[in-house]
Design an enzyme around this catalytic site. Structure first.
Site, PDB file in Angstrom:
ATOM      1  N   SER A 320       0.726  -1.276  -0.394  1.00  0.00           N
ATOM      2  CA  SER A 320      -0.052  -0.228   0.377  1.00  0.00           C
ATOM      3  C   SER A 320       1.045   1.432   0.164  1.00  0.00           C
ATOM      4  CB  SER A 320      -0.565   0.145   1.382  1.00  0.00           C
ATOM      5  OG  SER A 320      -2.352   0.345   1.052  1.00  0.00           O
ATOM      6  N   ASP A 331       8.341   5.353 -11.244  1.00  0.00           N
ATOM      7  CA  ASP A 331       7.805   6.140 -12.960  1.00  0.00           C
ATOM      8  C   ASP A 331       8.856   7.180 -12.810  1.00  0.00           C
ATOM      9  OD1 ASP A 331       5.917   4.264 -13.178  1.00  0.00           O
ATOM     10  OD2 ASP A 331       4.074   5.526 -12.184  1.00  0.00           O
ATOM     11  N   LYS A 345      -1.141  -4.241  -2.634  1.00  0.00           N
ATOM     12  CA  LYS A 345      -2.380  -3.765  -2.039  1.00  0.00           C
ATOM     13  C   LYS A 345      -2.952  -1.745  -2.884  1.00  0.00           C
ATOM     14  CE  LYS A 345      -5.826  -2.664   1.168  1.00  0.00           C
ATOM     15  NZ  LYS A 345      -5.909  -0.765  -0.215  1.00  0.00           N
TER      16      LYS A 345
END
Length: 483
Positions: A320, A331, A345
């Site tokens: 998470s 990214d 998650k």
């Protein structure tokens, strides 16, 4: 980003769901039905069946049952049937959720969830009775004292592990690869979780471990970075950010940790759901990670912290909020992600208070990395795969169990849309094999695996090697000065 969405976001505290207790991300929206649900009539036949079952139990069950208990259990069952992370929080569970995010509670120091009717250890919290006793990720707790865990709810099992500080509690553990149950007796303690730990791994290279994301994680990270630069007495050559077995925590902590290394206003994470207020975009800006303090935790950090070579360490216990950080830094090509596939998650839970003592934790959205990747049931794929050397060639049952293994988990939206291409990591995936020369436990017997920075930590040592290679490449690209 306009102030209007931000105002909605600030209505309640944001939590990013952990793989452990399932304590989850909340974002704020009005608990009103959408137009479709308003136009649909109530299912009278099904409600009549519920009423009939309720009456039969009240009249014929072997023992008297209070109305409150029957209704509470019905609500729990209704919500639990949706997905692994939605749940009804009664008074005890609601109180526990509040306590866990503050970083201090009484107990044994174990992040747990429920699997196949047993309590499964996601990760022991460092420097706690469970950690010191050798409880491992993936262990199943079969008994607490003389009580069989099977048949208990997760909250009931957690309540039995908590109690008066100093009193002993005996756990019976089932561990893959062990033919007999393992019995350990622990003394309950006040668990004060130090969410950020740091050390100069060697001259020029800093090591920062985030154990979970709490109220003061961003502030503590800023202090850790300052301390490392001060101790090194020179700009750092590289930093390892260790998120292994970090089950998550507060979302603003994840945004803050990402913001420490990203340019201001760089997108960190966004969410998508059915309700308008569940669609938010959070960026590397103090308004999204500052709480009560007016001072930006990272304002006075050395400028080169935004460019220093960075490696993020992850594994199957990274969930998470940890995946939000790893995905954002990956990214933006700000860090290399090293380790093994993360938990996966990627759903958002909203904490909706029902009254002063109870609440509904409901899945309302999915979150996405800046490049539009959904982590749900997939996780973050490392740029460089480095297996944990302590596995010693064996499958690690605990860390291999991920979101995709949980019953009723949400699908990844990219799996439903064949025309949508999921963004891929910026670096071609590489795999580093673990050394063969290890003892039966997979470690060097001359090293202490409990040390914050240990030579027997194969993944960490490979992360440092990656930083050193990056430093060599940087030096190679620098123009030479002829004298």
């Amino acid at each position: 980003m306009s102030h209007k969405p931000y105002s909605r976001w600030k209505k309640v505290s944001l939590l990013a769901a952990g793989a452990g207790l399932g304590v989850a991300l909340s974002l704020s929206f009005n608990a009103s039905a959408d137009k479709d649900s308003v136009s649909n009539p109530l299912p009278i036949d099904e409600l009549r069946a519920f009423s009939t079952v309720f009456g039969v139990i009240k009249q014929s069950y072997v023992e008297p049952v209070e109305d409150k208990k029957l209704i509470n259990e019905a609500i729990k069952g209704m919500v639990a049937g949706l997905d692994p992370h939605s749940s009804y929080l009664d008074e005890a569970a609601f109180k526990e959720l509040k306590v866990n995010t503050q970083g201090e509670f009484g107990g044994l120091g174990i992040e747990v969830n429920m699997e196949d009717g047993l309590v499964r250890v996601v990760s022991p919290i460092e420097d706690t009775p469970a950690y010191r006793a050798g409880v491992k990720p993936g262990d199943f707790i079969a008994k607490i004292g003389d009580t069989q865990v099977q048949g208990l709810t997760l909250n009931e099992a957690v309540a039995k592990m908590r109690g008066k500080v100093g009193e002993p509690v005996t756990l019976t553990l089932l561990r893959k690869g062990e033919s007999k149950p393992i019995v350990v007796t622990l003394k309950r303690a006040i668990i004060k979780v130090q969410s950020v730990k740091y050390k100069l791994a060697e001259p020029g290279y800093g090591y920062i471990r985030v154990t979970q994301f709490q109220e003061h994680t961003s502030e503590n990270l800023g202090q850790a970075i300052e301390a490392l630069y001060k101790e090194n007495k020179a700009p750092l050559k590289g930093i390892v950010l260790d998120l292994r077995n970090d089950p998550g925590g507060l979302l603003d902590g994840a945004v803050g940790v990402s913001a420490a290394f990203l340019p201001k206003d760089a997108l960190v994470v966004y969410t998508e759901g059915r309700v308008a207020d569940s669609k938010i975009r959070l960026s590397a800006n103090p308004q999204f990670y500052q709480r009560d303090s007016k001072k930006d935790f990272f304002k006075d950090l050395p400028a080169d912290v935004k460019n220093v070579p960075l490696v993020v360490l992850v594994n199957g216990g990274s969930a998470s909020a940890s995946e939000i950080v790893a995905g954002a830094l990956q990214d933006h090509k700000r860090a290399l992600v090293v380790g093994t596939q993360t938990f996966g998650k990627g759903s958002v839970q909203t904490i909706l208070p029902i009254d002063a003592k109870s609440a509904l934790k409901l899945t309302t959205a999915r979150y996405f990395t800046p490049n539009g990747r959904s982590i749900q049931a997939k996780g973050i794929t490392p740029d460089i795969i480095v297996e944990d050397a302590t596995l010693n060639g064996k499958e690690d049952f605990g860390l291999r169990l991920r979101e995709s293994d949980l019953g009723k988990h949400l699908d990844n939206p990219s799996d439903k849309d064949a025309g949508k291409t999921e963004a891929t990591p910026a670096v071609v995936k590489t795999e580093i094999k673990k050394p063969a020369k290890l003892n039966a436990s997979g470690i060097d017997p001359d090293e202490n695996p409990r040390e914050l920075v240990s030579k027997s930590d194969f993944q960490l040592q490979q992360a440092l090697n990656v930083l050193k290679v990056q430093q060599l490449m940087l030096n190679k690209d620098k123009p030479s000065v002829k004298k």
